[in-house]
Scaffold this motif. Structure first.
Motif, mmCIF file in Angstrom:
data_model
loop_
_atom_site.group_PDB
_atom_site.id
_atom_site.type_symbol
_atom_site.label_atom_id
_atom_site.label_comp_id
_atom_site.label_asym_id
_atom_site.label_seq_id
_atom_site.Cartn_x
_atom_site.Cartn_y
_atom_site.Cartn_z
ATOM 1 N N GLY A 1 9.458 -7.590 3.130
ATOM 2 C CA GLY A 1 8.567 -8.803 2.752
ATOM 3 C C GLY A 1 8.072 -8.890 1.234
ATOM 4 N N GLY A 2 7.782 -9.929 0.779
ATOM 5 C CA GLY A 2 7.411 -10.108 -0.643
ATOM 6 C C GLY A 2 6.304 -9.382 -1.026
ATOM 7 N N VAL A 3 5.266 -9.017 -0.091
ATOM 8 C CA VAL A 3 4.004 -8.467 -0.339
ATOM 9 C C VAL A 3 4.367 -7.013 -0.290
ATOM 10 C CG1 VAL A 3 1.484 -8.076 0.330
ATOM 11 C CG2 VAL A 3 2.663 -10.448 0.507
ATOM 12 N N ALA A 4 5.310 -6.421 0.008
ATOM 13 C CA ALA A 4 5.685 -4.925 -0.162
ATOM 14 C C ALA A 4 5.727 -4.605 -1.518
ATOM 15 C CB ALA A 4 6.948 -4.766 0.613
ATOM 16 N N ALA A 5 6.121 -5.549 -2.300
ATOM 17 C CA ALA A 5 6.095 -5.222 -3.908
ATOM 18 C C ALA A 5 4.602 -4.690 -4.451
ATOM 19 C CB ALA A 5 6.326 -6.373 -4.496
ATOM 20 N N ASN A 6 3.498 -4.899 -3.574
ATOM 21 C CA ASN A 6 2.200 -4.786 -4.003
ATOM 22 C C ASN A 6 1.914 -3.188 -4.024
ATOM 23 O OD1 ASN A 6 -0.784 -4.010 -3.406
ATOM 24 N ND2 ASN A 6 -0.940 -6.146 -3.998
ATOM 25 N N GLY A 7 1.651 -2.672 -5.300
ATOM 26 C CA GLY A 7 1.471 -1.346 -5.496
ATOM 27 C C GLY A 7 0.417 -0.496 -4.357
ATOM 28 N N GLU A 8 -0.747 -1.303 -4.130
ATOM 29 C CA GLU A 8 -1.748 -0.755 -3.545
ATOM 30 C C GLU A 8 -1.049 -0.342 -2.066
ATOM 31 O OE1 GLU A 8 -5.730 -2.183 -4.223
ATOM 32 O OE2 GLU A 8 -6.691 -1.271 -2.493
ATOM 33 N N LEU A 9 -0.588 -1.314 -1.510
ATOM 34 C CA LEU A 9 -0.005 -1.406 -0.329
ATOM 35 C C LEU A 9 1.083 -0.470 -0.252
ATOM 36 C CD1 LEU A 9 -0.086 -2.435 2.626
ATOM 37 C CD2 LEU A 9 1.727 -4.064 1.896
ATOM 38 N N ARG A 10 1.958 -0.228 -1.183
ATOM 39 C CA ARG A 10 3.080 0.740 -0.817
ATOM 40 C C ARG A 10 2.437 2.115 -0.873
ATOM 41 N NH1 ARG A 10 8.777 -0.111 -3.196
ATOM 42 N NH2 ARG A 10 8.968 -2.330 -3.253
ATOM 43 N N GLU A 11 1.323 2.404 -1.978
ATOM 44 C CA GLU A 11 0.898 3.646 -1.958
ATOM 45 C C GLU A 11 0.180 4.175 -0.937
ATOM 46 O OE1 GLU A 11 -1.401 3.439 -5.580
ATOM 47 O OE2 GLU A 11 0.304 3.009 -6.794
ATOM 48 N N GLY A 12 -0.668 3.073 -0.212
ATOM 49 C CA GLY A 12 -1.166 3.407 1.144
ATOM 50 C C GLY A 12 -0.319 3.845 2.052
ATOM 51 N N ALA B 1 2.700 5.033 1.658
ATOM 52 C CA ALA B 1 3.164 6.301 1.468
ATOM 53 C C ALA B 1 2.042 7.553 1.841
ATOM 54 C CB ALA B 1 3.508 6.335 -0.167
ATOM 55 N N ARG B 2 0.799 7.350 1.403
ATOM 56 C CA ARG B 2 -0.286 8.207 1.660
ATOM 57 C C ARG B 2 -0.456 8.474 3.312
ATOM 58 N NH1 ARG B 2 -3.947 5.290 -0.656
ATOM 59 N NH2 ARG B 2 -4.767 4.588 1.367
ATOM 60 N N GLU B 3 -0.502 7.526 3.890
ATOM 61 C CA GLU B 3 -0.877 7.515 5.460
ATOM 62 C C GLU B 3 0.475 8.050 5.985
ATOM 63 O OE1 GLU B 3 -3.633 6.666 7.095
ATOM 64 O OE2 GLU B 3 -4.663 6.179 4.875
ATOM 65 N N ALA B 4 1.445 7.828 5.445
ATOM 66 C CA ALA B 4 3.088 8.376 6.144
ATOM 67 C C ALA B 4 2.934 9.739 5.893
ATOM 68 C CB ALA B 4 4.102 7.834 5.719
ATOM 69 N N ALA B 5 2.580 10.323 4.601
ATOM 70 C CA ALA B 5 2.660 11.559 4.306
ATOM 71 C C ALA B 5 1.676 12.274 4.905
ATOM 72 C CB ALA B 5 2.529 11.753 2.836
ATOM 73 N N PHE C 1 8.730 7.103 5.578
ATOM 74 C CA PHE C 1 8.415 5.873 5.116
ATOM 75 C C PHE C 1 9.449 5.295 4.382
ATOM 76 C CE2 PHE C 1 6.271 3.745 1.579
ATOM 77 C CZ PHE C 1 6.227 2.527 1.967
ATOM 78 N N PHE C 2 9.744 4.045 4.614
ATOM 79 C CA PHE C 2 10.784 3.506 3.586
ATOM 80 C C PHE C 2 10.520 2.286 3.334
ATOM 81 C CE2 PHE C 2 13.162 6.194 6.661
ATOM 82 C CZ PHE C 2 13.913 7.191 5.547
ATOM 83 N N CYS C 3 10.851 1.704 1.998
ATOM 84 C CA CYS C 3 10.517 0.524 1.642
ATOM 85 C C CYS C 3 11.806 -0.109 0.826
ATOM 86 C CB CYS C 3 9.141 0.347 0.695
ATOM 87 S SG CYS C 3 8.648 -1.250 0.394
ATOM 88 N N PRO C 4 12.214 -1.315 1.058
ATOM 89 C CA PRO C 4 13.349 -1.741 0.026
ATOM 90 C C PRO C 4 12.942 -2.037 -1.243
ATOM 91 C CG PRO C 4 13.024 -3.358 1.900
ATOM 92 C CD PRO C 4 11.970 -2.426 1.815
ATOM 93 N N PRO C 5 14.123 -2.015 -2.217
ATOM 94 C CA PRO C 5 13.633 -2.242 -3.506
ATOM 95 C C PRO C 5 13.228 -3.973 -3.604
ATOM 96 C CG PRO C 5 16.027 -2.268 -3.374
ATOM 97 C CD PRO C 5 15.497 -1.563 -2.066
ATOM 98 N N LEU C 6 12.451 -4.381 -4.504
ATOM 99 C CA LEU C 6 12.030 -5.565 -4.465
ATOM 100 C C LEU C 6 12.944 -6.791 -4.357
ATOM 101 C CD1 LEU C 6 9.255 -7.260 -4.838
ATOM 102 C CD2 LEU C 6 9.920 -7.251 -7.341
#
Ligand code: ZN
Lengths: 236, 336
Positions: free
Chosen positions: B268-279, B281-285, B291-296
């Motif tokens: 979804g579009g909000v997946a572009a949000n850096g803080e959310l992506r980092e969060g 990645a951090r929680e998954a690690a 953890f996967f996320c598509p390109p924008l």
């Protein structure tokens, strides 16, 4: 030419198939509220009944309104989809003209009327010429019913009113125009509907006259901007 | 097999050609963002009009770019819901008629499901079962996917979608539209920590609610304005973003822990949000899971994901009928 006619502007959706002057199929389904998107199934059925493969079609004709915004869009989307995949031309047909053309026996002026709420109507004025040709005396417009009747008073000749708005506003129109206002005595529904076959014939005429493929260019006759744009324009 | 995908559920008119559900041959998008910008949100009637104006150009471009004619397409797939009814009807009707003319099967795709497939397009190594959070201006959906066609929706928003809340708050703060990117940019200059009074009444569920948080922030803005104090835009943006991200992470990773999930996706579009992506990645690690996320370009609404989803669902269950209606409130799951 083998022509597919579609109209989904009004509460009844319709599909027609003609081959030149021959009528081969006409089908209708109720599409209000919703359901115009089922028309491709009706086209599929029509082709099967007639025994045609989609490739046999030469032209697609679609009612482009005025009428329900959603309905008109669905019809045009369907027309564009099928004409594009077949690599054949598409033409748009004015739905008011298609309503008028349902009355080939009437020799005089024809005025289709569709209710547009708040005292307004979608309307136009047509006169039948020889061989199914029509003259457009007033192009489709959105106006107050009172403006329409005031204009038609000047014609000083009988006018046949058709369409769902004609039945709805029969009293008002008669009060304004007196005996010059003529209405069908037919049952509700019949005079209010467009015929897919009529749309196909009108589309064929248009194609023969102009030879212009409107596949990419044809859009609905909305006759007004969206509410949001109108409010924006007023600075609200 | 080549699949033509069509997407018209919100404010993006899309058409794409995808090969065997994995390889993108073309992915064309006509965005209406600018048309809606002055209204501060998507105007449904304007969106529907724009979809009809664009649909044929977009489809023609997608087929040309893919070097395929309608006859060479094996399946036409279009979003049939959920979404704005006017737009859905345009794409669905167009796609069905195109399939009919080309003599090809048609499949009606659930847009929520399609968002998950954006990840399959970007990362072929993904396997089920998995958990996906789709978060955008139109959705906040937490979905458990056991296998192709087997889903369970765990949570969804009870009011605003997360992206919608971002848009509204950005508007109140005098930032641009769409709000997400502007809010994130402003937040980078600020510090979170502005106290916002709110209670998380859905804390025991997987559902989301952002309107309380949004109202708390707006009240805060009024408070500053009444006192004629300068608005700490950056701090307010940072606070709001942090709170939204915290809720999204809490729901998602509580589900990860409870269900023993090994693969988590964001879409979804909000997946572009850096803080959310980092969060994420951090929680998954921290849990040593994938953890996967598509390109924008695949996060936001697009037709490639619709084509990919259509491919797998058609392969497993056959086509949809030509009288398939649009489902503006479609949730889970759509019968084939
Ligand atoms: Zn979406």
């Amino acid at each position: 030419m083998r022509v597919l006619g579609i109209d989904t502007s009004l509460p009844t959706g319709t599909v027609g198939l003609i081959d030149g002057v021959h009528i081969l199929y006409e089908g209708r389904i109720p599409i209000r509220p919703g359901g115009g998107e089922r028309i491709p199934a009706l086209i599929d059925k029509a082709l099967q009944v007639v025994g045609w493969r989609p490739e046999y079609l030469d032209l697609v004709a679609v009612g482009r309104g005025p009428g329900s915004y959603t309905g008109v869009r669905v019809g045009l989307a369907i027309g564009k989809g099928i004409a594009y995949s077949l690599g054949i031309p598409m033409v748009g047909v004015n739905t008011l003209l298609a309503l008028a053309a349902n009355n080939p026996g009437w020799p005089g002026l024809l005025c289709p009327v569709l209710d547009a709420r708040r005292g307004r109507v979608y309307t136009g004025l047509y006169l039948r010429k020889e061989q199914g040709n029509w003259v457009e005396l007033r192009p489709p417009e959105l106006c107050l019913l009172a403006e329409l009747t005031a204009e038609l008073k000047k014609e000083k000749t009988p006018v046949l009113f058709v369409g769902q708005g004609a039945r709805l506003y029969r009293e008002e129109i008669t009060a304004a125009l007196g005996p010059a206002a003529v209405f069908h005595g037919k049952e509700e529904g019949e005079i209010d509907q467009v015929s897919g076959v009529t749309v196909a014939f009108l589309g064929l005429l248009r194609w023969q006259k102009k030879n212009e493929d409107e596949l990419f260019t044809c859009l609905p006759l909305y006759l007004q901007r969206t509410e949001a744009e109108i409010r924006w324009g007023k600075g609200e | 097999m080549l699949v033509l995908g069509v997407e018209t559920s919100c404010d993006e008119t899309g058409a794409a050609v995808v090969e065997d559900g994995r390889k993108i041959r073309s992915n064309v998008l006509l965005s209406q963002v600018e048309k809606h910008a002055r209204f501060g949100g998507v105007v449904p009637e304007l969106a529907a009009r724009s979809h009809l104006e664009g649909i044929l150009y977009v489809t023609d471009s997608a087929l040309r770019e893919a070097g395929a004619s309608p006859k060479e397409i094996g399946l036409v797939a279009a979003t049939c819901g959920p979404g704005l009814i006017g737009g859905l009807l345009v794409g669905l009707s167009f796609a069905k008629a195109l399939a009919l003319g080309a003599g090809k099967p048609f499949f009606g795709v659930n847009h929520l499901e399609a968002h998950i497939y954006a990840n399959f397009l970007a990362h072929p190594e993904i396997t089920t079962p998995l958990l996906c959070l789709t978060v955008s201006g139109g959705h906040t959906d937490l979905v458990y996917m056991e296998d192709h066609g087997k889903y369970q929706i765990l949570g969804r928003t009870r009011d605003d979608a997360a992206g919608e809340a971002f848009d509204k708050v950005a508007r109140v703060l005098g930032l641009g539209y769409p709000g997400g990117p502007y809010l994130e940019k402003a937040a980078q200059q600020g510090k979170p920590g502005t106290p916002l009074v709110r209670t998380d009444s859905l804390a025991r569920t997987y559902d989301f609610s952002f309107s309380g948080l949004k109202t708390a922030l707006i009240n805060r803005v009024h408070h500053y304005r009444q006192k004629n104090e300068e608005l700490p835009v950056a701090d307010l943006a940072a606070t709001f973003q942090q709170q939204v991200v915290t809720i999204l992470l809490e729901r998602t990773f509580r589900a990860v822990d409870n269900l023993g999930i090994k693969t988590v996706l964001l879409s979804g579009g909000v997946a572009a949000n850096g803080e959310l992506r980092e969060g994420f990645a951090r929680e998954a690690a921290a849990r040593k899971i994938r953890f996967f996320c598509p390109p924008l370009e695949l996060c936001t609404d697009n037709a490639a994901m619709v084509a990919a989803c259509g491919y797998f669902r058609f392969r497993d269950g056959g086509s949809s009928p030509l009288d398939l209606p649009a489902f503006p409130r479609l949730s889970w799951k759509l019968k084939a």
